[in-house]
Design a protein around this motif. Structure first.
Motif, PDB file in Angstrom:
ATOM      1  N   THR A  37       2.325  -0.880  -1.425  1.00  9.52           N
ATOM      2  CA  THR A  37       1.374  -1.998  -1.295  1.00  9.52           C
ATOM      3  C   THR A  37       0.602  -2.263  -2.579  1.00  9.52           C
ATOM      4  O   THR A  37      -0.248  -3.154  -2.609  1.00  9.52           O
ATOM      5  CB  THR A  37       0.367  -1.710  -0.164  1.00  9.52           C
ATOM      6  OG1 THR A  37      -0.329  -0.491  -0.458  1.00  9.52           O
ATOM      7  CG2 THR A  37       1.069  -1.597   1.179  1.00  9.52           C
ATOM      8  N   ASN A  38       0.879  -1.506  -3.639  1.00 11.53           N
ATOM      9  CA  ASN A  38       0.075  -1.610  -4.858  1.00 11.53           C
ATOM     10  C   ASN A  38       0.620  -2.607  -5.872  1.00 11.53           C
ATOM     11  O   ASN A  38       0.125  -2.679  -6.995  1.00 11.53           O
ATOM     12  CB  ASN A  38      -0.056  -0.227  -5.516  1.00 11.53           C
ATOM     13  CG  ASN A  38       1.285   0.322  -5.977  1.00 11.53           C
ATOM     14  OD1 ASN A  38       2.322  -0.018  -5.423  1.00 11.53           O
ATOM     15  ND2 ASN A  38       1.253   1.194  -6.971  1.00 11.53           N
ATOM     16  N   ASN A  43      -1.983  -7.177  -1.178  1.00 11.44           N
ATOM     17  CA  ASN A  43      -1.644  -5.835  -0.666  1.00 11.44           C
ATOM     18  C   ASN A  43      -0.602  -5.864   0.444  1.00 11.44           C
ATOM     19  O   ASN A  43      -0.588  -4.996   1.319  1.00 11.44           O
ATOM     20  CB  ASN A  43      -2.905  -5.102  -0.182  1.00 11.44           C
ATOM     21  CG  ASN A  43      -3.884  -4.845  -1.314  1.00 11.44           C
ATOM     22  OD1 ASN A  43      -3.487  -4.520  -2.429  1.00 11.44           O
ATOM     23  ND2 ASN A  43      -5.166  -5.003  -1.025  1.00 11.44           N
ATOM     24  N   LYS A 193       3.271  -5.191 -11.529  1.00 11.39           N
ATOM     25  CA  LYS A 193       2.616  -6.258 -10.782  1.00 11.39           C
ATOM     26  C   LYS A 193       3.081  -7.632 -11.268  1.00 11.39           C
ATOM     27  O   LYS A 193       3.272  -8.556 -10.470  1.00 11.39           O
ATOM     28  CB  LYS A 193       1.098  -6.141 -10.915  1.00 11.39           C
ATOM     29  CG  LYS A 193       0.467  -5.147  -9.962  1.00 11.39           C
ATOM     30  CD  LYS A 193      -1.041  -5.317  -9.921  1.00 11.39           C
ATOM     31  CE  LYS A 193      -1.645  -4.450  -8.815  1.00 11.39           C
ATOM     32  NZ  LYS A 193      -3.109  -4.632  -8.714  1.00 11.39           N
TER      33      LYS A 193
END
Length: 397
Positions: A37-38, A43, A193
């Motif tokens: 979830t990072n 999230n 990300k």
């Protein structure tokens, strides 16, 4: 014309520390992916394939300490391949190194930190090595140095087809006599990300899907693919040279063909015409024992495989995808498909596409459970961002 054969292989992948482990995982149908979830904006869960230990201690060699993760992964896989092919004592041979890399070091903490520091105008925080961190060929050059490359060193970067096209280029160099041995591989460590945000925006990540729901090839309910990392390496030689060295020949790379969709940036040929064209050329009206497919859980891509299954084989040839186990390690995936196909030939099995319920692909002959049989030939399909397609045909020698 000389046949181009494989005399060694090595791999580092999620849940996979060496070739023997890879064979075991393929035969047992082990899922090496996890949900995290990072990496997402809100999230949400997404599915990834991470490597915890890749077999090189960066403190064991003082020069390793400055190398990025990608170089260390490639060196680890390469050392295993070299040991298998007994290249340690080869002298007076021209050794070329060919690596396929897509996003390279973009997933590394050092790369992401440098971008952050530059945006904050923190001049002194930018490492002097950043020029190499952002240059994919520096990865190949480092790998080549530690693996003993002494001739041509090339980086091929055509998206997810990169390492399969590295095999294509190496074959050309060997057949022309420009080199004697080729160390050929692919490596990528792109999980970040930034990558997650980008692929989320294009709706190709399985957000909020479990391992029972997402990143599943040949399943219409899968919302996307699993970002992954890893490295694979094979050793290529002319058949007569391998025979003179008295080494084991694993299989033959009979042909590799690549092309491009011919679409503008941000577009994609959803018909699959060009991928079918490449596959048709390497297959030459034959029926391989199975197709090692690029299917990865993105519907537009997987439906092209369905079309290929019907138009070329009338749904009579088995299709499978190892991406259900290891995800999609971008530029490294093509070489991993090659290695899994060689293991099939050497040990007599067809690996399953695990986790799929085959919804939407019922007509196809999808391998959902391990098949133990003699394998004489495998066709490989590969497609990547930027519109490149590649197909290969691998045979028992």
């Amino acid at each position: 014309m000389s046949k181009i054969v494989v005399t060694g292989y090595g791999i580092r992948a999620p849940g996979t520390e060496n070739i023997e482990c890879f064979r075991s995982n393929l035969m047992r149908g082990i899922c090496c992916l996890d949900t995290v979830t990072n990496l997402t904006y809100k999230n949400e869960t997404t599915i990834v394939g991470l490597i915890e230990d890749f077999g090189i201690d960066d403190s064991s060699h003082k020069e390793y300490r400055r190398l990025p993760r990608t170089a260390l992964l490639g060196i680890a896989a390469g050392k295993e391949a070299i040991t298998y092919a007994r290249l340690h004592h080869v002298k007076n041979k021209r050794i070329g190194v060919f690596f396929g890399i897509s996003l390279g070091n973009t997933g590394s903490q050092e790369f992401q930190a440098a971008i952050t520091h530059s945006n904050e105008n923190k001049y002194r925080k930018i490492p002097i090595t950043f020029g190499h961190l952002s240059n994919t060929h520096s990865i190949t050059a480092s790998i080549s140095y530690f693996l003993g490359g002494n001739d041509v060193t090339k980086t091929i970067t055509t998206g997810c087809t990169s390492s399969l096209e590295a095999v294509q280029d190496a074959r050309i160099y060997l057949k022309s006599g420009l080199i004697d041995i080729a160390i050929v591989g692919g490596v990528d460590s792109p999980i970040s990300k930034a990558a997650s945000f980008v692929f989320s925006k294009t709706n190709v990540l399985p957000l909020n899907q479990s391992l029972e729901e997402g990143a599943i090839p040949f399943q219409s309910t899968s919302k996307g693919f699993a970002m992954s990392e890893g490295a694979g390496v094979i050793i290529l030689e002319r058949e007569e040279d391998a025979q003179k060295r008295g080494v084991n020949i694993i299989g033959e790379i009979e042909d590799v063909v690549s092309n491009n969709d011919g679409q503008p940036i941000y577009s994609q040929d959803t018909s699959g015409d060009q991928l079918l064209k490449a596959l048709r050329v390497v297959v030459k009206n034959r029926r391989p024992d199975y197709v090692n497919s690029q299917a990865l859980g993105i519907q537009v891509n997987d439906l092209i495989e369905k079309r290929a299954s019907y138009e070329l084989f009338q749904h009579e040839v088995p299709f499978t995808s190892i991406k259900s186990m290891i995800g999609n390690p971008f530029g490294a995936v093509g070489i991993m498909q090659v290695i899994s196909s060689l293991l099939s030939i050497e040990y007599g099995f067809i690996p399953p596409t695990i986790r799929t319920n085959q919804k939407g692909f019922e007509e196809m002959k999808i391998v959902r459970n391990l098949i133990v049989q003699q394998v004489n030939s495998v066709a490989i399909t590969n497609h990547g961002y930027g519109g490149n397609n590649a197909a290969a045909y691998i045979k028992r020698r």
